[in-house]
Motif scaffolding. Structure first.
Motif, short mmCIF file in Angstrom:
data_model
loop_
_atom_site.label_atom_id
_atom_site.label_comp_id
_atom_site.label_asym_id
_atom_site.label_seq_id
_atom_site.Cartn_x
_atom_site.Cartn_y
_atom_site.Cartn_z
N ALA A 240 -52.53 71.47 26.53
CA ALA A 240 -53.41 70.33 26.27
C ALA A 240 -52.82 69.06 26.88
O ALA A 240 -53.56 68.22 27.43
N ILE A 241 -51.50 68.92 26.82
CA ILE A 241 -50.86 67.75 27.42
C ILE A 241 -51.11 67.72 28.92
O ILE A 241 -51.48 66.69 29.49
N LYS A 242 -50.94 68.86 29.58
CA LYS A 242 -51.14 68.93 31.03
C LYS A 242 -52.59 68.65 31.41
O LYS A 242 -52.88 67.91 32.35
N GLN A 243 -53.51 69.25 30.68
CA GLN A 243 -54.92 69.16 31.04
C GLN A 243 -55.54 67.82 30.70
O GLN A 243 -56.60 67.47 31.22
N THR A 244 -54.93 67.07 29.82
CA THR A 244 -55.47 65.75 29.46
C THR A 244 -54.75 64.62 30.17
O THR A 244 -54.98 63.45 29.88
N GLY A 245 -53.86 64.98 31.10
CA GLY A 245 -53.13 63.94 31.82
C GLY A 245 -52.24 63.10 30.92
O GLY A 245 -52.01 61.92 31.18
N GLY A 246 -51.76 63.71 29.84
CA GLY A 246 -50.87 63.00 28.93
C GLY A 246 -51.56 62.23 27.83
O GLY A 246 -50.92 61.44 27.14
N ALA A 247 -52.87 62.45 27.64
CA ALA A 247 -53.56 61.79 26.53
C ALA A 247 -53.07 62.30 25.18
O ALA A 247 -53.26 61.66 24.15
N VAL A 248 -52.45 63.47 25.21
CA VAL A 248 -51.82 64.05 24.02
C VAL A 248 -50.35 64.23 24.34
O VAL A 248 -49.98 64.51 25.48
N GLU A 249 -49.49 64.06 23.34
CA GLU A 249 -48.07 64.30 23.53
C GLU A 249 -47.51 64.97 22.29
O GLU A 249 -48.15 64.98 21.23
N THR A 250 -46.31 65.52 22.42
CA THR A 250 -45.68 66.17 21.27
C THR A 250 -44.67 65.24 20.61
O THR A 250 -44.14 64.32 21.24
N VAL A 251 -44.42 65.51 19.35
CA VAL A 251 -43.38 64.82 18.59
C VAL A 251 -42.39 65.87 18.13
O VAL A 251 -42.76 66.85 17.48
N GLY A 252 -41.12 65.70 18.49
CA GLY A 252 -40.11 66.66 18.10
C GLY A 252 -40.19 67.95 18.90
O GLY A 252 -40.86 68.02 19.93
N GLN A 253 -39.52 68.98 18.40
CA GLN A 253 -39.45 70.27 19.06
C GLN A 253 -40.29 71.31 18.32
O GLN A 253 -40.56 71.16 17.12
N PRO A 254 -40.72 72.38 19.02
CA PRO A 254 -41.42 73.46 18.32
C PRO A 254 -40.55 74.05 17.21
O PRO A 254 -39.32 74.05 17.31
N TYR A 255 -41.19 74.54 16.16
CA TYR A 255 -40.44 75.10 15.04
C TYR A 255 -41.11 76.38 14.57
O TYR A 255 -42.23 76.71 14.96
N ASP A 256 -40.42 77.12 13.72
CA ASP A 256 -40.92 78.37 13.15
C ASP A 256 -41.41 79.35 14.22
O ASP A 256 -42.50 79.92 14.12
#
Length: 312
Positions: A240-256
C-alpha cells in the motif's frame, strides 16, 4: 490473512485502489463469480513471467479422484489483499498467492480456479465443500488448525499503517480511543480486541475498531484519514505504501510474525500431503523465490520448508 469509508478525492487515488473499489463491491462472500487461471499462466501485470513447472506424477497421484476428476481445483480467495491476491486494472486476478497457487496446480497437473469471496466466509465454504482449497493469506494459528489442515508457505507479521507524516502521532503502545481500521475475520481483529481490553482495564477509552469486508476499503479509510490507522499483514501495508506513493506509512516494525498456510478440509486422505509436497518442490527448484521477488515480498519471510500443520 494475518489477516484484511469510502470516498473523498478519488481522483487522487492510484489505479490499484480504484480497481480494488470496483472489485470490493463484488466481494460479498457468495463466491459465485469465479475467475479461472490456467495452471500455466498467471496473467500478472508485473514484468516478470514465472516459467511453468512440470507435473510431478507422484504428487498428482496423491490428489483424491473426487477433486482431480474435473481437472481443476476450486480455490476460495478474498481478492482485495494486494500484493497477495487482487484484481488488476485489466480485471485479472493476480498476486503472490495466485502465482504460487498456479505453480502448485502445475505440479499436481491441475488448473486452479479462483473464486472471490469475503475473507470471513472462506473457511466455512471450504468446510461445506464449496471450495477444494483456500489460499488467501491465512495465518496459521491453533484455532484454524482445529478445523482445517494448513500447509505453510510464507511468514508475515502485522504492521501498523498510518497516513503520511503520522499526523495524530499514533503508536502501537497506545491505540486507546483511536479509530483503527481492519479487515473482518483477520487475526488483527483479535489483536485489537485484546488491546482494547487492556485499555479499558487501565481506565482508558476502548479502541474504536472499524471493520471492513475488503482490505481495499481499509487502505482507503487510512488514505482519506477517516481512520487514524490500520492494522494488516506486513506485505499488504508495504505494498500500500508503494502504490500510494507514500500516502501511507508504517510506524514501528512488524510484530507477531507467523506463517501463512494453504487451507484444506480435513479427512481427505493424501490431498494435504500432495499440496505440501508441491510447495516444497517449488521451494527446492527456485520457483518460489522467483515468485517472492516478482511481488516484492520481504525475503525475511522466506520459508525453506513447507510444513503440514506447523506450530504457529
Amino acid at each position: 490473512m494475518a489477516r484484511a469509508t469510502h470516498i473523498k478525492a478519488l481522483a487522487l487515488l492510484p489505479a490499484f485502489a480504484l480497481a480494488g473499489l470496483t472489485m470490493a463491491c463484488g466481494a460479498g462472500g457468495t463466491g459465485s463469480g469465479g475467475t479461472s487461471q490456467p495452471a500455466g499462466g498467471t496473467g500478472a501485470t508485473q514484468s516478470e513471467e514465472i516459467p511453468a513447472v512440470a507435473k510431478d506424477p507422484a504428487l498428482a497421484a496423491k490428489v483424491p479422484q473426487a477433486i482431480a476428476a474435473d481437472g481443476k481445483i476450486i480455490v476460495g480467495q478474498d481478492q482485495s489483499y494486494a500484493p497477495n491476491e487482487f484484481v488488476d486494472a485489466q480485471g485479472k486476478v493476480v498476486g503472490f498467492d495466485v502465482d504460487l497457487g498456479n505453480a502448485v496446480g502445475q505440479k499436481l497437473g491441475l488448473t486452479m480456479e479462483y473464486q472471490n469471496a469475503a475473507f470471513s466466509g472462506i473457511l466455512a465454504g471450504l468446510a461445506s465443500g464449496q471450495y477444494e482449497l483456500a489460499m488467501s493469506s491465512f495465518t496459521v494459528n491453533p484455532e484454524r488448525l482445529q478445523t482445517v489442515d494448513m500447509v505453510s508457505y510464507y511468514r508475515a507479521g502485522t504492521s501498523l499503517g498510518v497516513p503520511k507524516g503520522n499526523p495524530e502521532h499514533i503508536s502501537l503502545d497506545d491505540l486507546c480511543g483511536k479509530n483503527i481500521a481492519v479487515q473482518q475475520g483477520t487475526v488483527q481483529v483479535d489483536d485489537l480486541a485484546a488491546r482494547s481490553q487492556q485499555c479499558t482495564a487501565a481506565g482508558k477509552p476502548a479502541i474504536n475498531v472499524q471493520q471492513f469486508q475488503a482490505q481495499t476499503d481499509v487502505n482507503l479509510q487510512v488514505q482519506t484519514r477517516r481512520s487514524q490507522a490500520m492494522l494488516a499483514d506486513s506485505p499488504v501495508v508495504d505494498y500500500a505504501i508503494k502504490q500510494t506513493g507514500g500516502a501511507v506509512e508504517t510506524v514501528g516494525q512488524p510484530y507477531d510474525a507467523a506463517p501463512y498456510g494453504i487451507a484444506l478440509k480435513k479427512g481427505q486422505g493424501t490431498y494435504a500431503e500432495a499440496v505440501q509436497g508441491a510447495v516444497q518442490a517449488l521451494i527446492d527448484d527456485g520457483t518460489y523465490a522467483k515468485i517472492l521477488a516478482k511481488w516484492g515480498l520481504n525475503p525475511s519471510g522466506t520459508l525453506t520448508k513447507a510444513e503440514l500443520n506447523p506450530a504457529s
